[in-house]
Design an enzyme around this catalytic site. Structure first.
Site, PDB file in Angstrom:
ATOM      1  N   SER A   1       0.802  -1.220   0.000  1.00 57.77           N
ATOM      2  CA  SER A   1       0.000   0.000   0.000  1.00 57.77           C
ATOM      3  C   SER A   1       0.839   1.277   0.000  1.00 57.77           C
ATOM      4  O   SER A   1       0.310   2.343  -0.264  1.00 57.77           O
ATOM      5  CB  SER A   1      -0.959   0.016   1.181  1.00 57.77           C
ATOM      6  OG  SER A   1      -0.257   0.150   2.387  1.00 57.77           O
TER       7      SER A   1
ATOM      8  N   LYS B   1       1.212   4.265   6.760  1.00 59.12           N
ATOM      9  CA  LYS B   1       0.436   5.165   5.903  1.00 59.12           C
ATOM     10  C   LYS B   1       1.040   6.566   5.934  1.00 59.12           C
ATOM     11  O   LYS B   1       1.918   6.865   6.718  1.00 59.12           O
ATOM     12  CB  LYS B   1      -1.027   5.239   6.372  1.00 59.12           C
ATOM     13  CG  LYS B   1      -1.732   3.897   6.402  1.00 59.12           C
ATOM     14  CD  LYS B   1      -1.848   3.267   5.042  1.00 59.12           C
ATOM     15  CE  LYS B   1      -2.431   1.869   5.134  1.00 59.12           C
ATOM     16  NZ  LYS B   1      -2.221   1.097   3.954  1.00 59.12           N
TER      17      LYS B   1
END
EC number: 3.4.21.89
Length: 183
Positions: A41, A83
């Site tokens: 991700s 993230k």
């Protein structure tokens, strides 16, 4: 031949072992925590199976989280996610046509590898699906993966509480060709 004082040797070994455990505890509790990436991700910024450390001190002691910082957040179901912070407390955030808006002003995202983004846009049409306007609370942040089409992030989990941030930044130790700090 010298006589060995076994009791002294064992006590010396136990003392060294105890000091080592205390040092490791202090480092992993207050300074840096090991992390392993098990996702794509954040590609190409951080690649799958990377191993490194994240800075705990700046989060736990300084409470220093800024827009576009890479953070490690703990989800409610116990997963650690890596993230990028795009929205900060008390901000209103939205995405329209791959443009990030904060308090209705467009914000540039300079960290993207534009070639990769263009390739993904060819496949999906948009790199970041539109996100309806959301206003964050006084202790909430909005985090997205750099590899937006493949990331499970605040779009799925919702905003994260600042208390869920476990560390800031990553210093990659392995693979060796990516050794160093990641922005």
């Amino acid at each position: 031949m010298k006589d060995i004082n076994w009791k002294a040797e064992i006590l010396d070994f136990l003392k060294t072992l105890l000091i080592s455990f205390i040092i490791i505890f202090v480092i992993t509790k207050f300074i840096a925590r090991p992390v392993r990436v098990n996702q794509n991700s954040m590609y190409p910024t951080v690649i799958d199976q990377s191993v490194g450390v994240t800075n705990i001190f700046s989060v736990e002691v300084l409470h220093d989280i800024n827009r576009f910082d890479i953070v490690v957040v703990k989800t409610d179901d116990g997963k650690n996610l890596i993230k990028r912070v795009v929205g900060l407390p008390n901000e209103t955030l939205s995405f329209k046509n791959d443009v990030l808006y904060i308090n209705e002003l467009p914000i540039e995202q300079p960290f993207f590898d534009q070639k990769y983004v263009d390739e993904e846009k060819e496949k999906f049409g948009l790199f970041t699906n539109d996100i309806q306007e959301i206003t964050l609370g006084p202790d909430e942040i909005f985090c997205l993966g750099d590899n937006r089409p493949y990331s499970k992030d605040s779009r799925e989990y919702g905003p994260f509480k600042e208390s869920q941030v476990m560390g800031k930044g990553i210093f990659i130790l392995y693979p060796f060709n990516r050794f160093g700090s990641v922005d």
